[in-house]
Design a protein around this motif. Sequence first.
Motif, mmCIF file in Angstrom:
data_model
loop_
_atom_site.group_PDB
_atom_site.id
_atom_site.type_symbol
_atom_site.label_atom_id
_atom_site.label_comp_id
_atom_site.label_asym_id
_atom_site.label_seq_id
_atom_site.Cartn_x
_atom_site.Cartn_y
_atom_site.Cartn_z
ATOM 1 N N PHE A 223 -34.556 -45.277 -15.699
ATOM 2 C CA PHE A 223 -33.228 -45.843 -15.453
ATOM 3 C C PHE A 223 -32.863 -46.717 -16.657
ATOM 4 O O PHE A 223 -33.040 -47.935 -16.647
ATOM 5 N N GLU A 224 -32.373 -46.057 -17.684
ATOM 6 C CA GLU A 224 -32.210 -46.680 -18.997
ATOM 7 C C GLU A 224 -31.418 -47.978 -18.960
ATOM 8 O O GLU A 224 -31.782 -48.963 -19.612
ATOM 9 N N LYS A 225 -30.333 -48.010 -18.204
ATOM 10 C CA LYS A 225 -29.486 -49.200 -18.169
ATOM 11 C C LYS A 225 -29.941 -50.217 -17.121
ATOM 12 O O LYS A 225 -29.397 -51.319 -17.056
ATOM 13 N N SER A 226 -30.914 -49.833 -16.321
ATOM 14 C CA SER A 226 -31.378 -50.725 -15.246
ATOM 15 C C SER A 226 -32.857 -51.055 -15.369
ATOM 16 O O SER A 226 -33.473 -51.502 -14.398
ATOM 17 N N PRO A 246 -32.989 -50.075 0.334
ATOM 18 C CA PRO A 246 -32.180 -50.219 1.550
ATOM 19 C C PRO A 246 -31.170 -49.083 1.657
ATOM 20 O O PRO A 246 -30.874 -48.404 0.667
ATOM 21 N N ALA A 247 -30.647 -48.875 2.846
ATOM 22 C CA ALA A 247 -29.650 -47.822 3.044
ATOM 23 C C ALA A 247 -28.375 -48.117 2.268
ATOM 24 O O ALA A 247 -27.664 -47.206 1.856
ATOM 25 N N ASP A 248 -28.098 -49.390 2.044
ATOM 26 C CA ASP A 248 -26.917 -49.805 1.279
ATOM 27 C C ASP A 248 -27.389 -50.671 0.118
ATOM 28 O O ASP A 248 -28.016 -51.709 0.323
ATOM 29 N N LEU A 249 -27.096 -50.233 -1.108
ATOM 30 C CA LEU A 249 -27.560 -50.972 -2.286
ATOM 31 C C LEU A 249 -26.717 -52.207 -2.581
ATOM 32 O O LEU A 249 -27.091 -53.014 -3.433
ATOM 33 N N THR A 250 -25.609 -52.346 -1.884
ATOM 34 C CA THR A 250 -24.788 -53.535 -2.080
ATOM 35 C C THR A 250 -25.597 -54.783 -1.716
ATOM 36 O O THR A 250 -26.125 -54.888 -0.614
ATOM 37 N N ASP A 264 -26.133 -53.650 -9.162
ATOM 38 C CA ASP A 264 -26.282 -52.759 -8.003
ATOM 39 C C ASP A 264 -25.542 -51.448 -8.248
ATOM 40 O O ASP A 264 -26.066 -50.357 -8.003
ATOM 41 N N GLU A 265 -24.315 -51.567 -8.727
ATOM 42 C CA GLU A 265 -23.485 -50.385 -8.981
ATOM 43 C C GLU A 265 -24.097 -49.501 -10.065
ATOM 44 O O GLU A 265 -24.163 -48.277 -9.924
ATOM 45 N N GLN A 266 -24.561 -50.142 -11.149
ATOM 46 C CA GLN A 266 -25.157 -49.388 -12.250
ATOM 47 C C GLN A 266 -26.417 -48.656 -11.797
ATOM 48 O O GLN A 266 -26.641 -47.492 -12.137
ATOM 49 N N PHE A 267 -27.229 -49.335 -11.006
ATOM 50 C CA PHE A 267 -28.459 -48.716 -10.514
ATOM 51 C C PHE A 267 -28.145 -47.531 -9.607
ATOM 52 O O PHE A 267 -28.801 -46.486 -9.676
ATOM 53 N N PHE A 268 -27.130 -47.655 -8.759
ATOM 54 C CA PHE A 268 -26.757 -46.544 -7.883
ATOM 55 C C PHE A 268 -26.354 -45.321 -8.708
ATOM 56 O O PHE A 268 -26.741 -44.191 -8.394
ATOM 57 N N GLU A 269 -25.573 -45.548 -9.757
ATOM 58 C CA GLU A 269 -25.141 -44.436 -10.606
ATOM 59 C C GLU A 269 -26.338 -43.759 -11.266
ATOM 60 O O GLU A 269 -26.417 -42.527 -11.335
#
Length: 374
Positions: A223-226, A246-250, A264-269
Amino acid sequence: MNENGEYYYAFLEHRHLALVAGELEQSVYTSPRTMLTHARVLIDSVLQLVMQEEGIPDVQHKSLKDRLDEAGRQGLLTDEVRDALHDIRMAGNRAAHQPRAFRVTESLAAWEQLYIVMKWYVEVYGNPDFTFPEYRDPAPPKEQTFELPELESRLGRLEELLRKTLSNEREETLPAESIAVSTPKTHQSEQPGYTTVRQIRHGDRTLDIPYFLRDAFLLPQRFEKSVRFLVKLHGAEEARIMSELPADLTGLHQAVTRYTEKNDEQFFEELAEFVDEERARRRIRIERPGELFLFHKGDSIIVTETLAKAELTKENFPSLTPGFIRQLEESGIRRAGQLPQELVILAKYKNVGAGTIEKLFEDLKNTQKEAETV
């Protein structure tokens, strides 16, 4: 399943009955306990459909036994069908509660009893012009089969859809990929491991996690950016493997300090990219069994004998620096065949970044191409 990859009950007009029956057929040989346990759901669903056809209120019937007894009181069952239903119910109860090993002969017996029930149901309540096919034993599996947890997940998902259909609730639609691989006629196209076992979301986006990635290790370098975010989370005993997420990464960033919702958003992507890459890698491994691969992001190369023997020198691989070569040698890595399959692991070495690894991968591909022309 026949030689065309079609399950026996593919002809059933009730789609969800056909789906569950297809899973049961697959589990006859691979997991007798699973087949016996879940066969009860199929016959319970059949009895609910019968009661709907007969206009019998089903509110007071809380269990399979209640429905079986009511159908008997109403005179709807022949002796043969009643006995088959009873035997399936009792065998399923034993499989659900007893820890002993269950034999294939027991699941085959239940499969025969299911035939009696399904034939009766279709002939009495189905199209009068339809000729029910003759009994057929399931064919023993010839290829890799689903592991028990995945099979249980598939059955549970299909049974839930069946229950909702029978309850006249809004019928859910399977994801496009699942429809393509879960219907009896095309089920064989799905390789074991691809069943969605959970979903992870962030905001209004949802990511399906296949069974083979259920407990996958989340290597930070993938995960290059994370990378730093994941390293910090790992230190807090979070997000080390897929099942820990977790079920929701938020709000995941709240487990550590100095990180924000943007992380959180970057990791999800990047997690979505990771899943896509792993799907592609699994397909390659299945298509090319026995081959050794080197992977870099979404790309891969096959390690031939010539490439494996290539010494990791500046002459052979121009991207290698003296410091990089020295660190590899200290780890006992002197030839290309000794490199880790996941090349991003090399980022652990000092002064070795993503760009260096990408250049090394290109060098490896060029060496492979040169060997092909010899």
